[in-house]
Design an enzyme around this catalytic site. Structure first.
Site, mmCIF file in Angstrom:
data_model
loop_
_atom_site.group_PDB
_atom_site.id
_atom_site.type_symbol
_atom_site.label_atom_id
_atom_site.label_comp_id
_atom_site.label_asym_id
_atom_site.label_seq_id
_atom_site.Cartn_x
_atom_site.Cartn_y
_atom_site.Cartn_z
ATOM 1 N N TRP A 39 0.833 -1.219 0.000
ATOM 2 C CA TRP A 39 0.000 0.000 0.000
ATOM 3 C C TRP A 39 0.862 1.261 0.000
ATOM 4 C CZ3 TRP A 39 -5.019 1.901 0.239
ATOM 5 C CH2 TRP A 39 -5.155 3.192 0.738
ATOM 6 N N ILE A 40 0.476 2.267 -0.787
ATOM 7 C CA ILE A 40 1.076 3.592 -0.639
ATOM 8 C C ILE A 40 -0.030 4.643 -0.598
ATOM 9 C CG2 ILE A 40 3.126 2.848 -1.904
ATOM 10 C CD1 ILE A 40 2.415 4.898 -4.087
ATOM 11 N N ASP A 76 -0.056 9.187 0.675
ATOM 12 C CA ASP A 76 0.437 10.548 0.455
ATOM 13 C C ASP A 76 1.934 10.670 0.104
ATOM 14 O OD1 ASP A 76 -1.880 10.394 1.940
ATOM 15 O OD2 ASP A 76 -1.193 11.694 3.535
ATOM 16 N N TRP A 129 -4.171 0.125 4.004
ATOM 17 C CA TRP A 129 -3.568 1.148 4.857
ATOM 18 C C TRP A 129 -3.278 0.573 6.256
ATOM 19 C CZ3 TRP A 129 -4.462 3.562 9.472
ATOM 20 C CH2 TRP A 129 -3.737 4.732 9.700
ATOM 21 N N TRP A 143 3.061 9.555 10.208
ATOM 22 C CA TRP A 143 2.131 10.054 9.197
ATOM 23 C C TRP A 143 2.747 11.235 8.435
ATOM 24 C CZ3 TRP A 143 -3.640 9.766 11.196
ATOM 25 C CH2 TRP A 143 -3.931 8.439 11.519
ATOM 26 N N SER A 144 1.899 11.892 7.676
ATOM 27 C CA SER A 144 2.441 12.810 6.658
ATOM 28 C C SER A 144 3.137 14.041 7.216
ATOM 29 C CB SER A 144 1.314 13.238 5.719
ATOM 30 O OG SER A 144 0.987 12.153 4.910
ATOM 31 N N ASP A 203 -0.081 16.719 9.676
ATOM 32 C CA ASP A 203 0.400 17.044 8.330
ATOM 33 C C ASP A 203 1.024 18.443 8.231
ATOM 34 O OD1 ASP A 203 -0.848 14.606 7.931
ATOM 35 O OD2 ASP A 203 -2.612 15.473 6.967
ATOM 36 N N ASP A 219 -10.836 15.758 4.291
ATOM 37 C CA ASP A 219 -10.979 14.386 4.765
ATOM 38 C C ASP A 219 -12.387 13.842 4.501
ATOM 39 O OD1 ASP A 219 -10.244 12.084 6.049
ATOM 40 O OD2 ASP A 219 -10.649 12.834 8.059
#
Ligand code: DQQ
Length: 579
Positions: free
Chosen positions: A58-59, A61, A85, A120-121, A185, A266
């Protein structure tokens, strides 16, 4: 010699016997084996040739994109353990040309209490002394979203393989009263005239999406500005991006700088952007009055494109945009395939000369992948007709640049006043590729089977009676006939195109990048972009076809069309890993 000949004869006989028995086995497979093999071949045919994707898993962002010592870095959200994810780390790939990629081991992964539940991002910032620093969201032991920094272990390594997370992390934690599970983020940082660094973090307050501003002198201690740089009544803001673009001087002015704020929603999984004036002294951002927030806002892409991030390419003084395209098949499909998610091609992004919107175009490096090409010029496509663009070995992996000219704009149907309040997607869903019109639908059928039962339509429609009596141009992607397979998400995607067809004498250009399961289109030189994921079962590999069609009453001329085969990019493992 004689013994050798005899031995050869025995060997050949044995080989023949064994091959005929394996032939028999192949002739009568169990239906399950055969179906599985067919599915595997089709799955494989959906992997991309030049859109970035790792070999498996899985990929999502793109993260921390940057240019450092001659190397482009792409980090991305990645599950090392599967095709759904979860277990999120920052995978890492590098390139010297944005085309061929070297895959490196994950750069940032859970190691400490401040990111034990996921990395996370986030974004990269190159400090004035040339040191890159990553700021990312860690999910801590209490499942709070906190912001952490990481620095390269070895600045002399242009691949920046290893990253160190200082013990003083997290550097930003959600304050009292903030939503600790919706605070993530961080953007690339920028320095104000007072020397302080700034960044924004996406969050929400009930239904209000917010880009919260923070400041720091040393990148270590960060203080909340106590207010949002901007907000909108849209639900959670993910992956904000804030950056300057040069304005060429709209309306006779001397030009200047506009700032772009992009957010990813989102709730709806689409992005929109505004741009306007950013006052560095007061840290206020005021979007241009004409630009809407939310559903009516401008989008980089009206299709499957999310969690995008830009960076300044200091080598070529251009801003480059990366965005993630999720799968549109089912989770069961992804588990079977063993992979999910691709990145859109990197796009150069800039402000349109009229100052009304951003424009995007695949980075020029992608053109180095072009091989054989076929060319069509001044070819009339009469109402209801289509023709095949033949001659490419595989139009399943191609780059098509075309210009269409509407021959009779008077045939345009009136723009339904009821559509004024609707978005382009609603209009296009109501008038898909099969619905005949006055001007259009016309455009391309890509990833089409030879019986045309599978095909994805990328097309335009032109209406009359828009604002100021102008024509309204709609660009759509209709995947409703893209596949015989079940359980696919097949939304019609659409955007309006800001082109005055009366001025262009009916001409509308289109570029479409076709890559097996990706159809990525740029209308009117990059004013309207739509990426779509499709999964043909027949129109795969060499069996895929490319057509031009016209389902409208007005004839349309293809003034030119160049379709190029595109070679696959090279994705290689890092040699240093093996040493
Ligand atoms: N994906 C990341 C989050 C971000 C979301 C988690 C957007 O940091 O908000 O994988 O796709």
């Amino acid at each position: 010699m004689a013994i050798r000949t005899w031995a050869w004869a025995v060997f050949l006989l044995l080989a023949l016997l064994s091959s005929s028995s394996s032939c028999r086995a192949a002739e009568a497979p169990s239906p399950q084996v055969s179906a599985d093999a067919d599915l595997a071949a089709i799955d494989d045919a959906h992997r991309t040739g030049y859109h970035f994707q790792p070999p498996k898993n899985w990929i999502n962002d793109p993260n921390g994109v940057m240019y450092y010592k001659g190397v482009y870095h792409l980090f991305y959200q990645y599950n090392p353990k599967g095709a759904v994810w979860g277990n999120i780390v920052w995978a890492h790939a590098v390139s010297t040309d944005l085309v061929d990629w070297v895959m490196l081991p994950p750069a940032i992964y859970p190691t400490a209490p401040f990111d034990v539940n996921g990395c996370w991002s986030g974004s990269a910032t190159v400090l004035p002394d040339g040191t890159p620093v990553i700021m990312y969201t860690g999910i801590d032991g209490e499942n709070r979203q906190v912001q952490n920094v990481a620095y390269p272990k070895d600045l002399s390594d242009p691949y920046l393989r290893e990253w160190v997370k200082p013990d003083y992390n997290p550097v930003i934690a959600p304050g009292p009263g903030m939503n600790a599970t919706a605070f993530r983020d961080p953007t690339t940082s920028w320095q104000g005239p007072d020397g302080l660094w700034r960044l924004v973090i996406g969050t929400k307050d009930n239904h209000r999406g917010l880009a919260m501003l923070y400041r720091s002198r040393d990148f270590k201690r960060w203080a909340p500005a106590g207010r949002a740089l901007h907000s909108g009544d849209t639900g959670m803001w993910e992956c904000p991006d804030f950056y300057p673009v040069n304005s060429p001087g709209v309306g006779g002015g001397g030009g200047g700088t506009k700032h772009v704020l992009k957010v990813s929603l989102d709730l709806t999984r689409f992005e929109y952007y505004t741009f306007g004036e950013y006052d560095q002294a007061t840290d206020t951002y005021v979007p241009d009055a004409a630009l809407a927030d939310g559903n009516d806002g401008l989008r980089y892409d009206y299709g499957n494109f999310y969690a995008s991030k830009t960076f300044l390419d200091t080598a070529k003084q251009r801003r480059i945009l990366w965005g993630w395209a999720n799968e549109s098949d089912s989770t069961a499909d992804d588990l079977r395939k063993g992979w999910a998610g691709v990145q859109a091609v990197p796009r150069k992004v800039w402000l349109a000369p009229d100052g009304k919107q951003l424009v995007q175009w695949p980075v020029v490096e992608i053109e180095s992948l072009r091989g054989n090409h076929v060319n069509v010029t001044d070819t009339l496509v009469k109402a209801g007709q289509h023709f095949e663009v033949s001659g490419l070995a595989s139009p399943a992996q191609a780059d098509v640049e075309a210009s269409f000219q509407v021959m009779d704009l008077d045939k345009a149907e009136p723009f339904d006043p009821a559509w004024r309040a609707a978005d382009a997607q609603t209009v296009c869903a109501a008038r898909g590729a099969e619905a005949k019109g006055g001007v259009g639908p016309f455009g391309l059928w890509v990833l089409a089977s030879d019986d045309l039962k599978e095909r994805t339509a990328v097309f335009f429609r032109v209406f009359k009676g828009g604002d100021g009596g102008k024509h309204v141009v709609l660009m759509c992607n209709d995947p409703s006939m893209s596949s015989h397979a079940d359980n696919l998400y097949k939304p019609t995607f659409a955007g309006f195109v800001d082109v005055d067809v009366a001025q262009t004498r009916g001409k509308i250009p289109l570029r479409t990048l076709i890559d097996h399961s990706v159809v990525e289109s740029f209308g009117a030189h990059g004013k309207t972009c739509i990426l779509s994921r499709v999964y043909p079962t027949k129109a795969i590999g060499d069996e895929a076809r490319l057509y031009v069609f016209n389902n409208g009453e007005s004839d349309v001329k293809v003034t030119h069309l160049n379709a190029y085969e595109i070679r696959s990019v090279k994705i290689t493992a890092d040699v240093k890993q093996n040493t």
